[in-house]
Design a protein around this motif. Structure first.
Motif, short mmCIF file in Angstrom:
data_model
loop_
_atom_site.label_atom_id
_atom_site.label_comp_id
_atom_site.label_asym_id
_atom_site.label_seq_id
_atom_site.Cartn_x
_atom_site.Cartn_y
_atom_site.Cartn_z
N GLY A 9 -33.86 19.38 -36.06
CA GLY A 9 -33.96 18.46 -37.09
C GLY A 9 -33.60 16.96 -36.48
N PHE A 42 -37.79 19.34 -38.92
CA PHE A 42 -37.55 18.57 -40.02
C PHE A 42 -36.87 17.37 -39.97
CE2 PHE A 42 -33.00 19.45 -40.90
CZ PHE A 42 -33.04 20.37 -39.87
N ALA A 44 -34.15 15.33 -41.15
CA ALA A 44 -32.70 15.50 -41.69
C ALA A 44 -32.32 14.50 -42.44
CB ALA A 44 -31.88 15.88 -40.42
N TYR A 137 -20.61 18.12 -42.43
CA TYR A 137 -21.58 18.14 -41.82
C TYR A 137 -22.04 19.58 -40.74
CZ TYR A 137 -24.18 15.86 -37.70
OH TYR A 137 -25.11 15.60 -36.70
N MET A 141 -25.44 21.54 -41.36
CA MET A 141 -26.37 21.91 -40.16
C MET A 141 -26.38 23.27 -39.84
SD MET A 141 -26.23 20.10 -36.42
CE MET A 141 -27.04 20.57 -35.09
N ILE A 145 -30.15 25.68 -40.13
CA ILE A 145 -30.53 26.63 -38.88
C ILE A 145 -30.81 27.99 -39.50
CG2 ILE A 145 -29.94 27.48 -36.67
CD1 ILE A 145 -28.35 24.78 -36.44
N VAL A 153 -32.41 26.70 -30.83
CA VAL A 153 -32.63 25.31 -31.50
C VAL A 153 -32.31 24.33 -30.19
CG1 VAL A 153 -31.04 23.72 -32.95
CG2 VAL A 153 -31.40 26.19 -33.55
N GLN A 159 -24.87 17.97 -29.58
CA GLN A 159 -24.81 19.14 -30.63
C GLN A 159 -24.67 20.46 -30.34
OE1 GLN A 159 -25.62 17.87 -33.73
NE2 GLN A 159 -25.68 15.94 -33.04
N1 TRP Z 1 -27.33 16.76 -36.11
C1 TRP Z 1 -28.61 16.64 -35.64
C2 TRP Z 1 -28.59 15.30 -34.86
O1 TRP Z 1 -27.78 14.52 -35.27
C3 TRP Z 1 -29.87 16.57 -36.54
C4 TRP Z 1 -29.56 17.80 -37.18
C5 TRP Z 1 -29.47 18.19 -38.35
C6 TRP Z 1 -30.13 19.17 -36.38
N2 TRP Z 1 -29.75 19.38 -38.82
C7 TRP Z 1 -30.17 20.04 -37.49
C8 TRP Z 1 -30.70 19.59 -35.17
C9 TRP Z 1 -30.45 21.48 -37.46
C10 TRP Z 1 -30.97 20.97 -34.95
C11 TRP Z 1 -30.72 21.82 -36.08
O2 TRP Z 1 -29.10 15.25 -33.64
#
Ligand code: TRP
Length: 335
Positions: A9, A42, A44, A137, A141, A145, A153, A159
């Protein structure tokens, strides 16, 4: 043999910079072209709402980031490219997962803990200005996934903890309801360059040292001319190891071009010349995509169509899977 699913994302805040391009966009687009991989990328935008409360900025960033990926050649036939908020199943899964996520696990999330710490240090209430969005959050997330049963991922180091939480959450759910979810693995690109910014620290919005990806040619040149160097004169041999300029050059260069530049450094190339060569190299790579980007950004309807097509594909996976999950937890028709 079934394909491996790779998913990532991109939070839609701000304008992409060279660091995003080298560290995330370019490798992701390359990976989407390889056989044996089913890729899901995607925007996000649910995540964007945590940090950004200005509706116009949310919309504009979504447009710019979508246009960037398309201009850079993401193949939306092979990859599924969608906007998170077009997939209502993700929101619903977030709730189902929340009901099985230990609050204590969320208490340990780095981003939340850092925000609390800041408040405490400032003498504020620990929860001052903290939203449930920030706190929850990692569950959102995890839903992103687990919804698509991603195996891998690709993410930045920051992350990795969220990926561990997604595994934890998925595992707990599986334990309770049977094997529903694939447990995902974080892939932190060891050989993907962390690009330094103009001041030599990691290129990042938080350091204010970024070079935006789509600067017009003249401004791009100026931005590269501002990369820090030392005071060695032309003719004096220079080191590549500690040079931000060389690292930025190398992120765009072939092996041969790197070798050539190393020799030039040893031979005492002037900083101005080295910067000019770096500018030319980067501009050569980006110029065709920049033109496509400028065209695309003027045609939001075209981008919207792409995203809708991607959302259809994503929902056709997510919806039947969500039905299975609903059934598993007991949200079932009565007869
Ligand atoms: N939180 C991630 C970032 O700030 C972006 C993200 C949102 C993401 N959902 C995700 C990354 C799912 C990988 C899978 O970089």
């Amino acid at each position: 043999m079934s394909k491996k699913t790779v998913l990532t994302g991109i939070t839609t805040t701000g304008t992409p910079h060279l660091g995003n391009y080298v560290g995330a966009i370019k490798p992701a687009i390359a990976a989407s072209r390889s056989d044996g991989v089913d890729s899901f990328y995607f925007l996000a935008d649910f995540h964007a709402l945590i940090k950004c409360h200005d509706p116009d900025v949310v919309q504009r960033s979504t447009l710019e980031i979508a246009a960037s990926w398309l201009a850079l050649g993401l193949d939306t036939e092979s990859a599924t490219f969608y906007r998170q908020s077009d997939i209502p199943q993700i929101g619903e899964l977030t709730w189902l997962l929340s009901c099985h996520t230990a609050k204590g696990l969320m208490n340990r999330a780095h981003a939340y803990k850092a925000a609390v710490q800041e408040n405490v240090e400032a003498g504020e209430d620990p929860d001052f200005a903290l939203t449930m969005g920030l706190f929850s959050y990692p569950v959102l997330m995890a839903a992103d996934i687990l919804m698509f049963n991603a195996h891998e991922v690709p993410v930045g180091r920051d992350q990795v903890q969220h990926l561990e939480m997604a595994r934890d959450i998925g595992q707990r759910f599986n334990h309770h309801f049977g094997e529903l979810f694939v447990l995902p693995k974080a892939v932190v690109g060891e050989n993907v360059a962390v690009l330094p910014g103009q001041d030599g620290r990691k290129m990042s919005k938080s350091y204010n040292n970024t070079i935006p990806l789509w600067l017009p040619e003249k401004k791009l040149r100026k931005a590269i001319m501002r990369i820090v160097t030392n005071s060695l004169e032309p003719g004096e041999p220079k080191q590549t190891d500690d040079s931000a300029l060389y690292s930025i050059f190398a992120a765009f260069a072939s092996k041969d071009q790197c070798a050539e530049m190393k020799t030039a450094f040893a031979d005492g190339i002037g900083w101005g010349d080295a910067k000019q060569k770096t500018f030319e190299l980067i501009n050569l790579e980006l110029a065709p995509a920049r033109e496509r980007y400028l065209e695309l950004i003027e045609k939001p309807a075209l981008i919207e169509d792409e995203l809708q097509a991607g959302a259809d594909k994503a929902r056709s996976y997510a919806e039947p899977f969500l039905q299975k999950i609903r059934y598993a937890v007991g949200l079932r028709p009565l007869s």
